[in-house]
Design a protein around this motif. Structure first.
Motif, PDB file in Angstrom:
ATOM      1  N   SER A   1      16.026  16.998 -37.427  1.00  0.00           N
ATOM      2  CA  SER A   1      16.797  17.675 -36.385  1.00  0.00           C
ATOM      3  C   SER A   1      16.608  16.614 -35.196  1.00  0.00           C
ATOM      4  O   SER A   1      15.816  15.932 -35.131  1.00  0.00           O
ATOM      5  CB  SER A   1      16.231  18.887 -35.711  1.00  0.00           C
ATOM      6  OG  SER A   1      16.845  19.363 -34.790  1.00  0.00           O
TER       7      SER A   1
ATOM      8  N   ASP B   1       9.660  16.749 -42.908  1.00  0.00           N
ATOM      9  CA  ASP B   1      10.227  17.913 -41.791  1.00  0.00           C
ATOM     10  C   ASP B   1       9.285  19.301 -42.402  1.00  0.00           C
ATOM     11  O   ASP B   1       9.224  19.372 -43.665  1.00  0.00           O
ATOM     12  CB  ASP B   1      11.422  18.110 -41.760  1.00  0.00           C
ATOM     13  CG  ASP B   1      11.742  18.613 -40.397  1.00  0.00           C
ATOM     14  OD1 ASP B   1      12.061  17.993 -39.394  1.00  0.00           O
ATOM     15  OD2 ASP B   1      11.445  19.852 -40.114  1.00  0.00           O
TER      16      ASP B   1
ATOM     17  N   TYR C   1       1.920  19.623 -22.216  1.00  0.00           N
ATOM     18  CA  TYR C   1       3.273  18.879 -22.818  1.00  0.00           C
ATOM     19  C   TYR C   1       2.575  17.470 -22.268  1.00  0.00           C
ATOM     20  O   TYR C   1       2.506  16.527 -23.060  1.00  0.00           O
ATOM     21  CB  TYR C   1       4.311  19.152 -22.647  1.00  0.00           C
ATOM     22  CG  TYR C   1       5.468  18.396 -23.189  1.00  0.00           C
ATOM     23  CD1 TYR C   1       5.597  18.597 -24.620  1.00  0.00           C
ATOM     24  CD2 TYR C   1       6.144  17.510 -22.685  1.00  0.00           C
ATOM     25  CE1 TYR C   1       6.606  17.768 -25.207  1.00  0.00           C
ATOM     26  CE2 TYR C   1       7.244  16.657 -23.018  1.00  0.00           C
ATOM     27  CZ  TYR C   1       7.497  17.004 -24.491  1.00  0.00           C
ATOM     28  OH  TYR C   1       8.361  16.077 -25.004  1.00  0.00           O
TER      29      TYR C   1
ATOM     30  N   ILE D   1      17.027  14.616 -23.509  1.00  0.00           N
ATOM     31  CA  ILE D   1      17.814  14.293 -24.627  1.00  0.00           C
ATOM     32  C   ILE D   1      18.432  15.747 -25.155  1.00  0.00           C
ATOM     33  O   ILE D   1      17.672  16.391 -25.486  1.00  0.00           O
ATOM     34  CB  ILE D   1      17.310  13.358 -25.699  1.00  0.00           C
ATOM     35  CG1 ILE D   1      16.480  12.151 -25.157  1.00  0.00           C
ATOM     36  CG2 ILE D   1      18.005  13.166 -26.809  1.00  0.00           C
ATOM     37  CD1 ILE D   1      17.188  11.037 -24.647  1.00  0.00           C
TER      38      ILE D   1
ATOM     39  N   THR E   1      18.993  17.924 -27.633  1.00  0.00           N
ATOM     40  CA  THR E   1      18.828  18.424 -28.880  1.00  0.00           C
ATOM     41  C   THR E   1      18.194  19.648 -28.945  1.00  0.00           C
ATOM     42  O   THR E   1      18.101  20.319 -27.823  1.00  0.00           O
ATOM     43  CB  THR E   1      17.373  17.485 -29.562  1.00  0.00           C
ATOM     44  OG1 THR E   1      16.367  18.041 -28.706  1.00  0.00           O
ATOM     45  CG2 THR E   1      17.528  16.155 -29.187  1.00  0.00           C
TER      46      THR E   1
HETATM   47  N1  LIG Z   1      14.844  16.118 -26.656  1.00  0.00           N
HETATM   48  C1  LIG Z   1      14.286  15.620 -25.329  1.00  0.00           C
HETATM   49  O1  LIG Z   1      14.715  15.717 -24.184  1.00  0.00           O
HETATM   50  C2  LIG Z   1      12.807  14.978 -25.732  1.00  0.00           C
HETATM   51  C3  LIG Z   1      12.443  14.396 -24.391  1.00  0.00           C
HETATM   52  C4  LIG Z   1      10.987  13.817 -24.635  1.00  0.00           C
HETATM   53  C5  LIG Z   1      10.574  13.601 -25.793  1.00  0.00           C
HETATM   54  N2  LIG Z   1      11.099  14.343 -26.803  1.00  0.00           N
HETATM   55  C6  LIG Z   1      10.250  14.119 -28.032  1.00  0.00           C
HETATM   56  O2  LIG Z   1      10.992  13.731 -29.097  1.00  0.00           O
HETATM   57  C7  LIG Z   1      10.410  14.440 -30.247  1.00  0.00           C
HETATM   58  C8  LIG Z   1      11.653  15.145 -31.308  1.00  0.00           C
HETATM   59  O3  LIG Z   1      12.002  16.046 -30.252  1.00  0.00           O
HETATM   60  P1  LIG Z   1      13.635  16.770 -30.479  1.00  0.00           P
HETATM   61  O4  LIG Z   1      14.155  16.796 -29.108  1.00  0.00           O
HETATM   62  O5  LIG Z   1      14.435  15.793 -31.419  1.00  0.00           O
HETATM   63  O6  LIG Z   1      13.300  17.989 -31.224  1.00  0.00           O
HETATM   64  P2  LIG Z   1      13.998  19.117 -32.215  1.00  0.00           P
HETATM   65  O7  LIG Z   1      13.468  20.254 -32.131  1.00  0.00           O
HETATM   66  O8  LIG Z   1      15.454  18.662 -32.369  1.00  0.00           O
HETATM   67  O9  LIG Z   1      13.241  18.447 -33.757  1.00  0.00           O
HETATM   68  C9  LIG Z   1      11.990  18.464 -34.151  1.00  0.00           C
HETATM   69  C10 LIG Z   1      11.975  18.426 -35.305  1.00  0.00           C
HETATM   70  O10 LIG Z   1      10.500  18.404 -35.618  1.00  0.00           O
HETATM   71  C11 LIG Z   1      10.334  19.241 -36.725  1.00  0.00           C
HETATM   72  N3  LIG Z   1       9.030  19.842 -36.780  1.00  0.00           N
HETATM   73  C12 LIG Z   1       8.336  20.607 -35.659  1.00  0.00           C
HETATM   74  N4  LIG Z   1       7.454  21.081 -36.027  1.00  0.00           N
HETATM   75  C13 LIG Z   1       6.843  20.341 -37.351  1.00  0.00           C
HETATM   76  C14 LIG Z   1       5.852  20.157 -37.875  1.00  0.00           C
HETATM   77  N5  LIG Z   1       4.572  21.053 -37.782  1.00  0.00           N
HETATM   78  N6  LIG Z   1       5.564  19.532 -39.055  1.00  0.00           N
HETATM   79  C15 LIG Z   1       6.834  18.836 -39.367  1.00  0.00           C
HETATM   80  N7  LIG Z   1       7.867  18.741 -38.697  1.00  0.00           N
HETATM   81  C16 LIG Z   1       7.873  19.728 -37.624  1.00  0.00           C
HETATM   82  C17 LIG Z   1      11.176  20.434 -36.398  1.00  0.00           C
HETATM   83  O11 LIG Z   1      11.549  21.159 -37.728  1.00  0.00           O
HETATM   84  C18 LIG Z   1      12.660  19.525 -36.099  1.00  0.00           C
HETATM   85  O12 LIG Z   1      13.418  19.300 -37.325  1.00  0.00           O
HETATM   86  C19 LIG Z   1       9.362  15.268 -30.075  1.00  0.00           C
HETATM   87  O13 LIG Z   1       8.189  14.884 -30.245  1.00  0.00           O
HETATM   88  C20 LIG Z   1       9.684  15.524 -28.371  1.00  0.00           C
HETATM   89  O14 LIG Z   1       8.464  16.038 -27.595  1.00  0.00           O
HETATM   90  C21 LIG Z   1      12.195  14.853 -26.833  1.00  0.00           C
END
Ligand SMILES: NC(=O)c1ccc[n+]([C@@H]2O[C@H](COP(=O)([O-])OP(=O)(O)OC[C@H]3O[C@@H](n4cnc5c(N)ncnc54)[C@H](O)[C@@H]3O)[C@@H](O)[C@H]2O)c1
Length: 262
Positions: free
Chosen positions: A18, A39, A160, A193, A195
């Motif tokens: 994702s 995942d 966080y 971002i 998502t």
């Molecule tokens: N989206 C944002 O605005 C944003 C901003 C800063 C940082 N981040 C970081 O980016 C990373 C990805 O975020 P995203 O927005 O793409 O999230 P998302 O929820 O779209 O995707 C996260 C993915 O991680 C998988 N996942 C969750 N728990 C898991 C586990 N225990 N083992 C294996 N897989 C697992 C989920 O199934 C999913 O496919 C994260 O570390 C998040 O903290 C995101």
């Protein structure tokens, strides 16, 4: 830019089913890297793998729970068994948590987010660095997905923020340790971002995320995937220990009153 140097590198992307992880995995696959998509959500992870393979790339899925160190150890083992080597890992899987003052979070929430956002990164770095060094990779890399919250603390996000500061710290320390061994270690710090991590956040919150960003919009997962590709390439061999924001200037500083027209 010439990304030919990434061709045939073997990489693990956690949380590849994702959002940011998916965009990184797909971008790597498009540039000829062999992608192990890990995942906890099998159907989402398989979707990413199918997308890569249908477009001429090479990818396999490995069901993984990053909250379980043994699961991560099995992931690294199966990646090296499948492709005979490991060149890099993107530690992306993680969860969000926000909206409350520190005292309202429970101990269970604290333990859960430390396990999923920080201990997971340590475990993955531990097993993957051993495998990359053993592979004798001359283009080895570790990329940790931190956050702007790893650079600038945010209210309502004490836990966080703590995990992402931890990710930035472990990135810097490991970068020093592995620099003599030609293994780069960097962090990408996304801002807001678009998502599924935002779940059912109210429309007003999403509007706030766009408007508080100097760029005037939320970022896309591809904005992060472009940097992840560059960091995996030979063009970035002298970049290590960096925590690079992809945030439309969100973390650059506070805005002030100003009138300015082009
Ligand atoms: N989206 C944002 O605005 C944003 C901003 C800063 C940082 N981040 C970081 O980016 C990373 C990805 O975020 P995203 O927005 O793409 O999230 P998302 O929820 O779209 O995707 C996260 C993915 O991680 C998988 N996942 C969750 N728990 C898991 C586990 N225990 N083992 C294996 N897989 C697992 C989920 O199934 C999913 O496919 C994260 O570390 C998040 O903290 C995101």
């Amino acid at each position: 830019m010439d990304f030919e140097s990434v061709r045939d590198k073997v990489v693990i992307v956690t949380g590849g089913g994702s959002g940011i992880g998916k965009a990184i995995a797909v971008n790597y696959g498009r540039h000829g890297m062999k992608v192990v998509c890990a995942d906890i959500n099998s159907s989402k992870g398989e979707e990413t793998v199918d997308l890569i393979n249908e477009n001429g790339g090479e990818s396999v899925f490995c069901h993984t729970d990053v909250g379980d160190s043994e699961s991560i150890e099995r992931l690294v083992k199966s990646a090296t068994e499948r492709f005979g080597r490991l060149d890099g890992i993107v530690n992306n899987a993680g969860i969000g948590l926000g909206g409350f003052p520190l005292h309202e979070y429970s101990i269970a929430e604290c333990e859960n987010i430390l396990s999923l956002n920080l201990k997971s990164v340590f475990s993955a770095m531990k097993f993957a660095s051993e495998a990359i060094l053993k592979s004798g990779s001359d283009g080895g890399f570790i990329i940790n997905i931190a956050s702007v919250a790893g650079l600038v603390p945010q209210s309502g996000q004490s836990l966080y923020t703590a995990t992402k500061h931890g990710v930035v710290g472990i990135t810097k320390s490991a970068a020093i340790e592995y620099a003599p061994h030609n293994l780069t270690v960097n962090a990408i710090c996304p801002g807001y971002i678009m998502t599924p991590i935002f779940g059912n956040a109210p429309k007003e919150a999403m509007q706030y995320f766009s408007s508080c960003c100097p760029a005037g919009r939320m970022g896309t997962p591809e904005d992060c995937a472009n940097l992840a590709l560059f960091l995996a390439s030979d063009m970035a061999r002298y970049i290590s220990g960096a925590s690079i924001p992809v945030d439309g200037a969100l973390s650059a500083g506070a805005r002030n009153l100003m009138q300015w027209k082009k």
